[in-house]
Design a protein around this motif. Structure first.
Motif, PDB file in Angstrom:
ATOM      1  N   ALA A   3      48.816  36.347  65.196  1.00 25.61           N
ATOM      2  CA  ALA A   3      48.708  36.562  64.449  1.00 25.61           C
ATOM      3  C   ALA A   3      50.504  36.027  63.939  1.00 25.61           C
ATOM      4  O   ALA A   3      51.096  35.558  62.769  1.00 25.61           O
ATOM      5  CB  ALA A   3      47.903  36.735  63.710  1.00 25.61           C
ATOM      6  N   ARG A   4      50.977  37.484  63.858  1.00 23.22           N
ATOM      7  CA  ARG A   4      52.078  37.912  63.712  1.00 23.22           C
ATOM      8  C   ARG A   4      53.212  36.378  64.572  1.00 23.22           C
ATOM      9  O   ARG A   4      53.974  36.180  63.940  1.00 23.22           O
ATOM     10  CB  ARG A   4      53.174  38.988  64.366  1.00 23.22           C
ATOM     11  CG  ARG A   4      54.259  39.415  63.967  1.00 23.22           C
ATOM     12  CD  ARG A   4      54.384  40.810  64.412  1.00 23.22           C
ATOM     13  NE  ARG A   4      56.197  41.654  64.531  1.00 23.22           N
ATOM     14  CZ  ARG A   4      56.182  42.547  64.087  1.00 23.22           C
ATOM     15  NH1 ARG A   4      55.792  43.166  64.959  1.00 23.22           N
ATOM     16  NH2 ARG A   4      57.196  42.845  63.641  1.00 23.22           N
ATOM     17  N   PHE A   5      53.088  36.434  65.746  1.00 27.33           N
ATOM     18  CA  PHE A   5      53.968  35.247  66.441  1.00 27.33           C
ATOM     19  C   PHE A   5      53.722  33.663  65.759  1.00 27.33           C
ATOM     20  O   PHE A   5      54.530  32.853  65.569  1.00 27.33           O
ATOM     21  CB  PHE A   5      53.272  35.193  68.148  1.00 27.33           C
ATOM     22  CG  PHE A   5      53.436  34.336  69.039  1.00 27.33           C
ATOM     23  CD1 PHE A   5      54.970  34.570  68.819  1.00 27.33           C
ATOM     24  CD2 PHE A   5      53.722  32.585  68.981  1.00 27.33           C
ATOM     25  CE1 PHE A   5      56.285  34.261  69.582  1.00 27.33           C
ATOM     26  CE2 PHE A   5      54.553  31.728  70.253  1.00 27.33           C
ATOM     27  CZ  PHE A   5      55.185  32.327  70.196  1.00 27.33           C
ATOM     28  N   VAL A  10      56.075  29.963  62.365  1.00 26.06           N
ATOM     29  CA  VAL A  10      55.557  29.044  60.935  1.00 26.06           C
ATOM     30  C   VAL A  10      56.605  28.697  60.025  1.00 26.06           C
ATOM     31  O   VAL A  10      57.727  27.937  59.023  1.00 26.06           O
ATOM     32  CB  VAL A  10      54.278  29.745  60.128  1.00 26.06           C
ATOM     33  CG1 VAL A  10      54.123  28.624  58.690  1.00 26.06           C
ATOM     34  CG2 VAL A  10      52.818  28.924  60.780  1.00 26.06           C
ATOM     35  N   VAL A  11      57.212  30.462  59.788  1.00 25.98           N
ATOM     36  CA  VAL A  11      58.470  30.363  59.093  1.00 25.98           C
ATOM     37  C   VAL A  11      59.481  30.287  59.477  1.00 25.98           C
ATOM     38  O   VAL A  11      60.207  29.511  58.473  1.00 25.98           O
ATOM     39  CB  VAL A  11      58.521  31.888  58.875  1.00 25.98           C
ATOM     40  CG1 VAL A  11      60.000  32.075  58.813  1.00 25.98           C
ATOM     41  CG2 VAL A  11      57.435  32.526  58.599  1.00 25.98           C
ATOM     42  N   MET A  12      59.680  29.910  61.387  1.00 27.43           N
ATOM     43  CA  MET A  12      60.921  29.440  61.313  1.00 27.43           C
ATOM     44  C   MET A  12      60.917  27.642  61.107  1.00 27.43           C
ATOM     45  O   MET A  12      61.950  26.801  61.146  1.00 27.43           O
ATOM     46  CB  MET A  12      61.159  29.984  63.431  1.00 27.43           C
ATOM     47  CG  MET A  12      61.427  31.559  63.291  1.00 27.43           C
ATOM     48  SD  MET A  12      62.035  31.892  65.163  1.00 27.43           S
ATOM     49  CE  MET A  12      62.254  30.139  65.959  1.00 27.43           C
TER      50      MET A  12
END
Length: 121
Positions: A3-5, A10-12
């Motif tokens: 999930a962190r990955f 998504v942010v990048m």
């Protein structure tokens, strides 16, 4: 961990999309402005603002000289202030010092007391 990955992706990805959109928008504005002549007008306004001269009084205050100062004294003050700002000051202050010298140079040339036309200090 997954999930962190995914969140980082998504942010990048959104950051890249935002930058691409902003770049495309700026390009569209430039293209539109050049078609309407707004770009030329904006450039002329920028040049006009940049070419506004300082007054003799401002120039004297910047360099710290009086009205009856000799041209050599003005050059000494200019050299000191210009070098000081070149080494440890700001480019803005350095440019103000330079503009002040240019202003006073024109004043002294008009009075016939100043530097020859080839001298720049």
């Amino acid at each position: 961990m997954a999930a962190r990955f995914i969140a980082q992706l998504v942010v990048m990805g959104s950051g890249l999309l935002i930058r691409a959109f902003a770049q495309a928008y700026r390009k569209a504005l430039q293209t539109d402005a050049s078609k309407t002549g707004a770009a030329q007008e904006a450039m002329q306004n920028t040049v006009r603002r940049a070419s506004k001269a300082i007054t003799e009084q401002e120039a004297r205050q910047i360099l710290g000289v009086t009205e009856n100062a000799a041209w050599e004294d003005i050059l000494k003050k200019y050299d000191i202030l210009f070098e000081r700002n070149a080494k440890q000051g700001s480019f803005y202050l350095q440019s103000k010092v330079h503009r002040a010298k240019e202003c006073l140079e024109a004043v002294y040339q008009n009075k016939g007391q100043g530097p020859s036309t080839g001298s720049t200090g």
